[in-house]
Write an enzyme that holds these catalytic residues in place. Structure first.
Site, PDB file in Angstrom:
ATOM      1  N   ARG A 286      48.637  47.804  63.383  1.00 45.98           N
ATOM      2  CA  ARG A 286      47.497  46.902  63.575  1.00 45.98           C
ATOM      3  C   ARG A 286      47.851  45.645  64.351  1.00 45.98           C
ATOM      4  O   ARG A 286      47.094  45.202  65.213  1.00 45.98           O
ATOM      5  CB  ARG A 286      46.909  46.539  62.220  1.00 45.98           C
ATOM      6  N   GLU A 374      43.991  42.407  46.344  1.00 42.55           N
ATOM      7  CA  GLU A 374      44.144  41.679  47.613  1.00 42.55           C
ATOM      8  C   GLU A 374      44.366  40.193  47.366  1.00 42.55           C
ATOM      9  O   GLU A 374      44.854  39.479  48.240  1.00 42.55           O
ATOM     10  CB  GLU A 374      42.911  41.911  48.502  1.00 42.55           C
TER      11      GLU A 374
HETATM   12  C1  FAD Z   1      35.234  47.332  55.367  1.00 43.28           C
HETATM   13  C2  FAD Z   1      36.586  47.505  54.720  1.00 43.28           C
HETATM   14  C3  FAD Z   1      37.232  48.733  54.772  1.00 43.28           C
HETATM   15  C4  FAD Z   1      38.488  48.895  54.187  1.00 43.28           C
HETATM   16  N1  FAD Z   1      39.109  50.119  54.234  1.00 43.28           N
HETATM   17  C5  FAD Z   1      40.286  50.304  53.592  1.00 43.28           C
HETATM   18  C6  FAD Z   1      40.899  51.593  53.526  1.00 43.28           C
HETATM   19  O1  FAD Z   1      40.362  52.575  54.011  1.00 43.28           O
HETATM   20  N2  FAD Z   1      42.082  51.708  52.886  1.00 43.28           N
HETATM   21  C7  FAD Z   1      42.709  50.649  52.291  1.00 43.28           C
HETATM   22  O2  FAD Z   1      43.782  50.803  51.710  1.00 43.28           O
HETATM   23  N3  FAD Z   1      42.130  49.426  52.330  1.00 43.28           N
HETATM   24  C8  FAD Z   1      40.956  49.231  52.943  1.00 43.28           C
HETATM   25  N4  FAD Z   1      40.380  47.988  52.957  1.00 43.28           N
HETATM   26  C9  FAD Z   1      40.995  46.927  52.166  1.00 43.28           C
HETATM   27  C10 FAD Z   1      40.758  47.201  50.676  1.00 43.28           C
HETATM   28  O3  FAD Z   1      39.476  47.771  50.519  1.00 43.28           O
HETATM   29  C11 FAD Z   1      40.857  45.939  49.829  1.00 43.28           C
HETATM   30  O4  FAD Z   1      42.047  45.253  50.090  1.00 43.28           O
HETATM   31  C12 FAD Z   1      40.832  46.287  48.339  1.00 43.28           C
HETATM   32  O5  FAD Z   1      39.750  47.141  48.044  1.00 43.28           O
HETATM   33  C13 FAD Z   1      40.722  45.005  47.535  1.00 43.28           C
HETATM   34  O6  FAD Z   1      40.430  45.324  46.205  1.00 43.28           O
HETATM   35  P1  FAD Z   1      40.285  44.131  45.169  1.00 43.28           P
HETATM   36  O7  FAD Z   1      39.845  44.733  43.884  1.00 43.28           O
HETATM   37  O8  FAD Z   1      41.499  43.296  45.178  1.00 43.28           O
HETATM   38  O9  FAD Z   1      39.114  43.215  45.765  1.00 43.28           O
HETATM   39  P2  FAD Z   1      37.581  43.557  46.053  1.00 43.28           P
HETATM   40  O10 FAD Z   1      37.314  45.008  46.044  1.00 43.28           O
HETATM   41  O11 FAD Z   1      37.212  42.775  47.247  1.00 43.28           O
HETATM   42  O12 FAD Z   1      36.841  42.988  44.766  1.00 43.28           O
HETATM   43  C14 FAD Z   1      36.799  41.610  44.488  1.00 43.28           C
HETATM   44  C15 FAD Z   1      35.628  41.360  43.571  1.00 43.28           C
HETATM   45  O13 FAD Z   1      35.698  40.013  43.121  1.00 43.28           O
HETATM   46  C16 FAD Z   1      34.378  39.493  43.054  1.00 43.28           C
HETATM   47  N5  FAD Z   1      34.463  38.037  43.121  1.00 43.28           N
HETATM   48  C17 FAD Z   1      34.949  37.298  44.151  1.00 43.28           C
HETATM   49  N6  FAD Z   1      34.877  35.980  43.847  1.00 43.28           N
HETATM   50  C18 FAD Z   1      34.335  35.891  42.600  1.00 43.28           C
HETATM   51  C19 FAD Z   1      33.998  34.802  41.742  1.00 43.28           C
HETATM   52  N7  FAD Z   1      34.192  33.511  42.107  1.00 43.28           N
HETATM   53  N8  FAD Z   1      33.433  35.066  40.542  1.00 43.28           N
HETATM   54  C20 FAD Z   1      33.204  36.361  40.153  1.00 43.28           C
HETATM   55  N9  FAD Z   1      33.509  37.425  40.923  1.00 43.28           N
HETATM   56  C21 FAD Z   1      34.075  37.200  42.131  1.00 43.28           C
HETATM   57  C22 FAD Z   1      33.670  40.120  44.253  1.00 43.28           C
HETATM   58  O14 FAD Z   1      32.285  40.132  44.083  1.00 43.28           O
HETATM   59  C23 FAD Z   1      34.280  41.527  44.260  1.00 43.28           C
HETATM   60  O15 FAD Z   1      33.489  42.447  43.539  1.00 43.28           O
HETATM   61  C24 FAD Z   1      39.121  47.805  53.537  1.00 43.28           C
HETATM   62  C25 FAD Z   1      38.475  46.579  53.490  1.00 43.28           C
HETATM   63  C26 FAD Z   1      37.214  46.419  54.061  1.00 43.28           C
HETATM   64  C27 FAD Z   1      36.543  45.077  53.995  1.00 43.28           C
END
Ligand code: FAD
Length: 556
Positions: A286, A374
């Site tokens: 990337r 993340e």
């Molecule tokens: C469009 C897209 C496509 C992607 N495709 C891939 C892929 O194919 N393969 C891969 O490995 N990675 C991919 N990624 C990256 C990957 O999806 C993310 O890094 C990963 O899903 C993050 O998971 P998470 O649970 O840490 O955060 P998230 O799934 O982002 O969840 C965070 C949650 O926290 C909540 N939140 C945030 N702030 C607050 C607050 N103040 N109070 C209460 N709730 C809050 C949000 O509403 C959200 O529901 C992609 C990312 C994007 C944006």
């Protein structure tokens, strides 16, 4: 005021938060799982359409050590090897667990299909066809949440602060977006699983929830951030023609399957100019592809809208139909016939390698405060490999849930109520000189795009710092709005507070790092420099971010 209590509080219900809640409940803890959106439907996890990197070795022999070697190479010397190892070693277990729960990984002859993504030494990325990986993972985890006792799921609550007592995290405070009521959550352990910050950029693949809330929560609770300068730009984000109802990063999985041709305005495949040969394959990582496209545009060889051309038109229609499945018709509805039309692509802010500093128990250093997904730094160093982010969310979520449950068990009683500061969270404050928050948000995003994008200079970063300081001044210390339900102004105020501190953290770290490495490219300091093989760690002192360099963690 709504008051709730649990052993473990999980903030954010993406892949990391849902896995953390399940693991904590399975370990016997009562859990409140909170999200500012609907449970399991906000953030990045549900948007992920591509693949999950994991050494399950279903289609060709593999071992987590090979996955680790590739992850460390991509991280350009800055990975915390213990976190990277955890991701790679534990990934297969989590992926098989999801398989047992019925996620539906694509299969061939009974084996999980594994795509070969750039930077991996072999086919390693499992997926759910077609473009359904994230939705399937989210749906599967939501189903498990329903089946698991001990988890209370609460959506539409925006967490604004971690509640602290005697230096320990003892809950959180926020407000219920629907009614405007204050919410006070007491807990013996708190997990931040709020995802990333790519909404800071004008061109991003983020949902509106990805404003860096977790970084702001962590800093104000006394935790440290690391590697904040490393924002990953996804090189082939859709640019033109306009598409409706499609993900801007949807082209990648088809490149894994078909290769595809990335060309400049002169019709040349240009990867070779940047040290790689693609000729219809897909090999650029990337950071390399982002660099190559930017440089082609800068040299006047960009596509009409300022990107590169991506085409599959050299392939037979039958191959296209097999790879794209029903997606080819969705693309056609947007007026694009892939058998003859090329599309324009350009880099788009997509993922954040930096984040909250944690150890392999996902402890932040603040007693009782954990982080996962993340939101944390370390596993991917200066650049992330495709597919590592979902694995990171699942593996680290599981680990954080278990560790938080253990911590909660060891604590006899909750900290005294009421939580400090909770009542002040949504005190209305009508300001005659209230700034236009929506306009401020757009300026902030444009500023980050223009001055703190993938290619940086000291001058631009200094300009960004002073513009951010001025915006901070304008925002002020107190939220404002009508204080009732769906108070958009108040929500923007809190989003901007998180975005500004996250933007300052990225800019400060980027200015300090006088070299180019992975996703951080300084035009005034080209090339990687050995003395900079260090992590930059920051914490908040008063209202100032303080930065220090620390040696990269060695294998424990
Ligand atoms: C469009 C897209 C496509 C992607 N495709 C891939 C892929 O194919 N393969 C891969 O490995 N990675 C991919 N990624 C990256 C990957 O999806 C993310 O890094 C990963 O899903 C993050 O998971 P998470 O649970 O840490 O955060 P998230 O799934 O982002 O969840 C965070 C949650 O926290 C909540 N939140 C945030 N702030 C607050 C607050 N103040 N109070 C209460 N709730 C809050 C949000 O509403 C959200 O529901 C992609 C990312 C994007 C944006």
């Amino acid at each position: 005021m709504i008051k709730l209590e649990s052993d473990v509080l999980v903030i954010g219900a993406g892949g990391a938060g849902m896995f953390a809640a399940l693991a904590a409940a399975q370990a016997g803890a009562s859990v409140n799982l909170i999200d500012r959106s609907l449970i399991g439907r906000g953030g990045a996890t549900i948007m992920a359409q591509m693949t999950v990197a994991v050494a399950v070795g279903e289609q060709c022999p593999d071992h987590w050590e090979h996955h680790l070697a590739d992850t460390l190479t991509a991280g350009r010397g800055l990975c915390d090897v213990n976190l990277s190892r955890l991701l790679c070693e534990d990934g297969p277990t989590r992926i098989r667990q999801l398989d047992e729960w019925g996620v539906g990984w694509a299969r061939e002859d009974g084996h999980m299909k594994q795509a070969h993504a750039p930077g991996h030494d072999r086919p390693r990325c499992v997926y759910v066809d077609f473009l359904n990986t994230g939705p399937a993972v989210s749906r599967t985890l939501r189903t498990q949440l329903h089946r698991q006792d001990g988890i209370q799921r609460i959506g539409d609550v925006l967490i604004t602060d971690i509640a602290m007592h005697d230096g320990q995290a003892v809950g959180a405070e926020g407000w219920h977006l629907v009614t405007g009521e204050t919410v006070s959550l007491r807990a013996k352990a708190v997990i931040i699983a709020t995802g990333g910050l790519t909404r800071l950029y004008a061109r991003n693949s983020a949902s509106s929830n990805m404003s860096g809330d977790g970084f702001s929560l962590a800093l104000r609770a006394g935790a440290e951030l690391s590697d904040m300068e490393f924002v990953q730009f996804f090189p082939i984000g859709h640019l033109a023609p306009r598409m409706i109802g499609m993900d801007p990063i949807m082209w990648d999985p088809f490149r894994y399957k078909l290769g595809g041709r990335l060309t400049n305005a002169d019709g040349e495949e240009f990867a070779e100019r940047y040290g790689k040969t693609e000729t219809g394959n897909y090999v650029l990582t990337r950071d390399q592809a982002t660099y190559a496209i930017f440089k082609e545009v800068e040299a006047g060889r960009g596509s009409p809208n300022g990107g590169a051309w991506l085409g599959f038109d050299h392939l037979p229609e039958s191959d296209l139909r097999a790879a794209f499945g029903p997606v080819i018709d969705r693309v056609a509805k947007n007026g694009i016939d892939l058998t003859r039309d090329r599309i324009e692509v350009a880099p788009i802010a997509h993922y954040h390698m930096g984040g909250i500093r944690v150890n392999t128990q996902m402890e932040t250093g603040v007693p009782g405060l954990y982080a996962a997904g993340e939101a944390v730094a370390g596993a991917n160093g200066a650049n992330r490999l495709s597919g590592n982010a979902i694995t990171e969310a699942l593996v680290f979520g599981q680990r954080a849930g278990e560790a938080a449950a253990r911590h909660a068990k060891a604590i006899k009683s909750h900290a005294p109520a009421p939580l400090p500061g909770a009542a002040s969270v949504i005190a209305p404050d009508s300001r005659a000189d209230a700034p236009n928050l929506a306009a401020m948000m757009l300026s902030l995003q444009q500023l980050m795009n223009d001055k703190v994008g993938p290619f940086r200079t000291g001058d631009k970063l200094i300009q960004a710092q002073s513009a951010l300081a001025a915006m901070q001044q304008q925002l002020g210390e107190r939220p404002f709005g009508h204080g009732g339900g769906w108070d958009a102004q108040r929500m923007d105020w809190y989003d901007l507070r998180a975005m500004l501190i996250s933007a300052q953290a990225v800019t400060t770290a980027a200015l300090a790092r006088e070299e180019s490495r992975g996703a951080h490219q300084r035009e005034d300091f080209p090339g990687m420099l050995e003395p900079w093989t260090v992590n930059q760690v920051m914490r908040l002192h008063g209202d100032q971010l303080q930065l220090r360099r620390v040696a990269v963690a060695e294998a424990a």
